[in-house]
Write an enzyme that holds these catalytic residues in place. Structure first.
Site, PDB file in Angstrom:
ATOM      1  N   ARG A  27       3.529 -32.481  19.993  1.00  0.00           N
ATOM      2  CA  ARG A  27       4.325 -32.027  18.844  1.00  0.00           C
ATOM      3  C   ARG A  27       4.037 -30.569  18.466  1.00  0.00           C
ATOM      4  O   ARG A  27       4.731 -29.994  17.630  1.00  0.00           O
ATOM      5  CB  ARG A  27       4.046 -32.916  17.622  1.00  0.00           C
ATOM      6  CG  ARG A  27       4.362 -34.377  17.851  1.00  0.00           C
ATOM      7  CD  ARG A  27       4.100 -35.176  16.597  1.00  0.00           C
ATOM      8  NE  ARG A  27       4.995 -34.789  15.532  1.00  0.00           N
ATOM      9  CZ  ARG A  27       6.215 -35.266  15.364  1.00  0.00           C
ATOM     10  NH1 ARG A  27       6.687 -36.152  16.203  1.00  0.00           N
ATOM     11  NH2 ARG A  27       6.956 -34.854  14.361  1.00  0.00           N
ATOM     12  N   ASN A 101       3.793 -31.508   8.076  1.00  0.00           N
ATOM     13  CA  ASN A 101       4.751 -31.324   9.169  1.00  0.00           C
ATOM     14  C   ASN A 101       6.126 -31.145   8.529  1.00  0.00           C
ATOM     15  O   ASN A 101       6.562 -32.021   7.794  1.00  0.00           O
ATOM     16  CB  ASN A 101       4.705 -32.564  10.069  1.00  0.00           C
ATOM     17  CG  ASN A 101       5.898 -32.672  11.016  1.00  0.00           C
ATOM     18  OD1 ASN A 101       6.319 -33.765  11.361  1.00  0.00           O
ATOM     19  ND2 ASN A 101       6.435 -31.569  11.453  1.00  0.00           N
ATOM     20  N   GLU A 486      20.036 -29.178  34.227  1.00  0.00           N
ATOM     21  CA  GLU A 486      18.770 -29.831  33.896  1.00  0.00           C
ATOM     22  C   GLU A 486      17.650 -29.350  34.828  1.00  0.00           C
ATOM     23  O   GLU A 486      16.520 -29.115  34.396  1.00  0.00           O
ATOM     24  CB  GLU A 486      18.960 -31.356  33.953  1.00  0.00           C
ATOM     25  CG  GLU A 486      17.727 -32.202  33.688  1.00  0.00           C
ATOM     26  CD  GLU A 486      17.045 -31.957  32.347  1.00  0.00           C
ATOM     27  OE1 GLU A 486      17.598 -31.277  31.467  1.00  0.00           O
ATOM     28  OE2 GLU A 486      15.907 -32.445  32.201  1.00  0.00           O
ATOM     29  N   LYS A 608       7.724 -31.043  21.674  1.00  0.00           N
ATOM     30  CA  LYS A 608       8.568 -32.146  22.129  1.00  0.00           C
ATOM     31  C   LYS A 608       9.574 -32.563  21.080  1.00  0.00           C
ATOM     32  O   LYS A 608      10.689 -32.951  21.380  1.00  0.00           O
ATOM     33  CB  LYS A 608       7.683 -33.329  22.511  1.00  0.00           C
ATOM     34  CG  LYS A 608       8.476 -34.437  23.126  1.00  0.00           C
ATOM     35  CD  LYS A 608       7.742 -35.104  24.230  1.00  0.00           C
ATOM     36  CE  LYS A 608       8.656 -35.991  25.033  1.00  0.00           C
ATOM     37  NZ  LYS A 608       9.491 -35.239  25.975  1.00  0.00           N
TER      38      LYS A 608
HETATM   39  C1  G6P Z   1      12.796 -30.128  22.582  1.00  0.00           C
HETATM   40  C2  G6P Z   1      12.121 -30.776  23.766  1.00  0.00           C
HETATM   41  C3  G6P Z   1      13.168 -31.131  24.824  1.00  0.00           C
HETATM   42  C4  G6P Z   1      14.250 -32.001  24.221  1.00  0.00           C
HETATM   43  C5  G6P Z   1      14.872 -31.372  22.977  1.00  0.00           C
HETATM   44  C6  G6P Z   1      15.734 -32.366  22.230  1.00  0.00           C
HETATM   45  O1  G6P Z   1      13.288 -28.892  22.943  1.00  0.00           O
HETATM   46  O2  G6P Z   1      11.146 -29.918  24.314  1.00  0.00           O
HETATM   47  O3  G6P Z   1      12.546 -31.822  25.885  1.00  0.00           O
HETATM   48  O4  G6P Z   1      15.247 -32.222  25.177  1.00  0.00           O
HETATM   49  O5  G6P Z   1      13.858 -30.952  22.073  1.00  0.00           O
HETATM   50  O6  G6P Z   1      14.915 -33.388  21.744  1.00  0.00           O
HETATM   51  P1  G6P Z   1      15.385 -34.860  21.451  1.00  0.00           P
HETATM   52  O7  G6P Z   1      14.153 -35.571  20.994  1.00  0.00           O
HETATM   53  O8  G6P Z   1      16.423 -34.759  20.380  1.00  0.00           O
HETATM   54  O9  G6P Z   1      15.937 -35.409  22.712  1.00  0.00           O
END
Ligand code: G6P
Length: 613
Positions: A27, A101, A486, A608
């Site tokens: 996180r 947070n 991707e 993340k």
């Molecule tokens: C962040 C993460 C990505 C993810 C994106 C959307 O950028 O690093 O891996 O795809 O957020 O997150 P979510 O939890 O909404 O899929």
């Protein structure tokens, strides 16, 4: 972003908190800190720029004895990552400590007001402002600590998951949440608070997900929950869905590698119980309940961010191709601010691994306000998005710890494939024989992925050749295009090599100017509808001395004389291509990043779960 963890009970708090912070490092990981409160009312605060391991070194053999405490791992929003800005933050008198947070949006007006009342601040954070506000409310009103927290929160605009300790009440732990996740673990005579259940699962399976606008008060061994409006609530205890082994590396060097190799199982878990082969039927409760609406549906809008947006793009192709429903895919952050046309008849799908992404949640709120039916595809059970939607489908991929998403993507695509097929069946755009063929193919996907994973050694060799590249181009057409996007994102995220994903034919309109012998071009060139055209694109690259790495269908002998490297994948239905073709690209990025010495699981600047906009 930011991870929070707290403990109150009969065990030493510090080891539990540090272990928990490591589990939450996905996180945020630019600084970390703990506050430990012992029975003699000593508050010990240690914090350090860097990772939790740097904090551990900082703590060394200093006094950590305490049965109550909390810790934080930060992803900086207000104020650069340094020791002063690291959490926990203290009130001016040192009585209260807080971890946070989220973002306090009105922090600057609150700060001015507090400065006017004599407060001085040691950090640039919004968090420190909030703990000073609590101190101010506490001093000016003859109320209990928990009541001061509640009253202060009524003045706050923004998102938060906070935990607060009060030096004079070592028997007390208070948490509150609005917009950022918070879960309470209930053990025997002990409680845990965390951003998600991963720091909790090894101690207890019983958890309470705190809802927005709720305050959790743990006094000794008793948990009570009230709202910011001061209404008492009965805690709703749920069981954690995953096991400890799901969140450990299990012999792999990195979580990302483990998660790539888990895909045969995670995809199986995503379709398990939803496919009934004998009568060619799909059960998805969240879709089935809208049968009538779907029969006349004239638009689907998909929203997401990052990798989830790429899954959404696959979804657009699927819904139009298979179910013949017009579909648009939107970046949540754009959708929410561009005054989009949303109709009551629209079916809006939010895709999110974490279920907490701030932009996706806000876009969903907008669509709901405009009267659309909203649906969530999420991985984390009980997260904000699934709680907010009218219906949804969990992807069941299990916890994904590596910051770069892998198994969550293929699970999202699996859910979208099933949704498109189910909608097609309801709308009558697919025959039952064709549906049966599709479902049979889906059932064969895990075995096909096992086969793709066997190319790992070959991919490692290709990675060694590409590791010093400064740029890379990924090309695909049709279902291969989202795969290219991707693939490029994975490379950028974890190896810091600049990479672009492009529709292969668009290469001529710009990227072709970049191609020379230094430029690796990864092409999705499987034997599907655009095969011949993609082969022409490969020739265009080769004519300009680009280095071609082709992802090709097993048995294709044509490409091996043309491309520098060919990675063969089993043949499959075209619409299922993203499930298979993404895997070698994940492995390629992984190995390149490892060879470049990058921190694969925690790439710089990324988090993340992006809970700020
Ligand atoms: C962040 C993460 C990505 C993810 C994106 C959307 O950028 O690093 O891996 O795809 O957020 O997150 P979510 O939890 O909404 O899929």
């Amino acid at each position: 972003m930011c991870g929070i963890v707290a403990y109150i009970g009969h065990r030493e708090a510090c080891p539990i908190i540090l272990k928990g912070l490591k589990r939450l490092e996905y996180r945020g990981y630019d600084s970390a800190g703990v506050a430990l409160l012992d029975d003699n009312k000593n508050m010990k605060v240690y914090k350090k720029t860097g990772k939790v391991s740097d904090l551990e070194k900082e703590i060394g053999d200093r006094d950590t004895s305490a049965f109550t405490g909390m810790g934080h791992t930060r992803w900086a929003t207000h104020g650069e990552p340094n020791d002063a800005n690291a959490h926990p933050h203290l009130s001016g008198d040192g009585e209260f400590a807080m971890i946070h947070n989220g973002i306090i949006e009105n922090y600057s007006s609150l700060k001015e007001m507090l400065k006017g009342r004599g407060h001085t601040f040691k950090s640039e954070t919004d968090t420190e402002v909030l703990i000073h506000l609590i101190e101010e409310v506490y001093k000016n009103n003859a109320v209990k600590f928990e009541e001061a927290v509640r009253m202060a929160l009524t003045q706050v605009v923004g998102a938060y998951a906070i935990v607060i300790l009060s030096k004079n009440d070592p028997n007390y732990l208070i948490g509150a949440k609005k917009g950022s996740p918070m879960v309470i673990g209930i053990g025997e005579n002990e409680h845990f608070i965390a951003s998600d259940a991963t720091p909790i699962v090894e101690y207890t399976r019983n958890v309470v997900y705190i809802q927005d606008g709720e305050i959790a008060i743990i006094e000794g061994t008793t948990l009570s929950i009230k709202t910011i409006d001061n209404t008492l609530k009965t805690p709703y205890i749920q069981e954690i869905e995953f096991n400890l082994e799901n969140i450990e590396k299990g012999g792999y060097e990195h979580f990302m590698l483990k998660e790539i190799f888990e895909q045969p199982k995670s995809i199986l878990d995503s379709f398990r119980g939803r496919i009934h082969l004998p009568d060619a039927r799909i059960t998805m409760a969240g879709i089935d309940m809208f049968e009538d609406k779907i029969k006349n549906l004239d638009r689907i809008v998909i929203i997401g961010c990052g990798t989830s947006w790429h899954a959404g793009l696959v979804g657009e192709y699927l819904f139009e191709d298979i179910a013949r429903i017009p579909c648009e895919v939107e970046y949540a952050s754009e959708f929410r601010y561009r005054n989009p046309v949303v109709k009551e008849s629209d079916f809006v799908i939010a895709i999110s691994q974490s279920g907490e992404t701030a932009d996706t949640l806000a876009a969903l709120e907008l669509a709901k306000k405009k009267g659309a039916t909203i649906f969530g595809i999420c991985n984390v059970v009980g997260a904000s998005i699934p709680r907010y939607t009218d219906a949804g489908a969990y992807t069941h991929a299990g916890p994904e710890i590596g910051v770069a998403s892998t198994k969550a993507f293929t699970a999202q695509v699996t859910a979208l494939i099933l949704m498109a097929l189910s909608m097609a069946q309801k709308k009558g755009t697919i025959t039952s024989t064709r549906l049966h063929e599709f479902l049979t193919e889906i059932e064969s996907i895990p075995a096909k992925i096992e086969q793709v994973l066997k190319t790992d050694a070959q991919i490692q060799l290709i990675a060694a050749e590409l590791k010093d590249s400064r740029n890379a181009l990924y090309l695909g057409r049709g279902y291969g295009f989202p795969v290219a996007l991707e693939g490029a994102l994975k490379l950028k995220e974890i190896s810091y090599i600049h990479a672009e994903g492009y529709p292969a034919a668009e290469m001529k309109h710009g990227p072709i100017a970049l191609i020379d012998e230094e430029m690796p071009v990864i092409v999705i060139a499987t034997q599907h509808s655009n095969y011949e055209k993609v082969v022409s694109n490969i020739q265009e690259v080769k004519a300009r001395k680009g280095k071609v790495i082709a992802i090709a269908t097993e048995g294709d002998t044509h490409l091996k004389d043309m491309a520098d490297h060919v990675i063969y994948i089993p043949n499959c239905e075209e619409a299922l291509l993203p499930l298979i073709a993404t895997i070698p690209l994940q492995l390629l990025s992984y190995h390149i990043a490892v060879l470049r010495g990058c921190n694969v699981d925690q790439p710089r600047n990324l988090a993340k779960s992006v809970t700020v906009e």
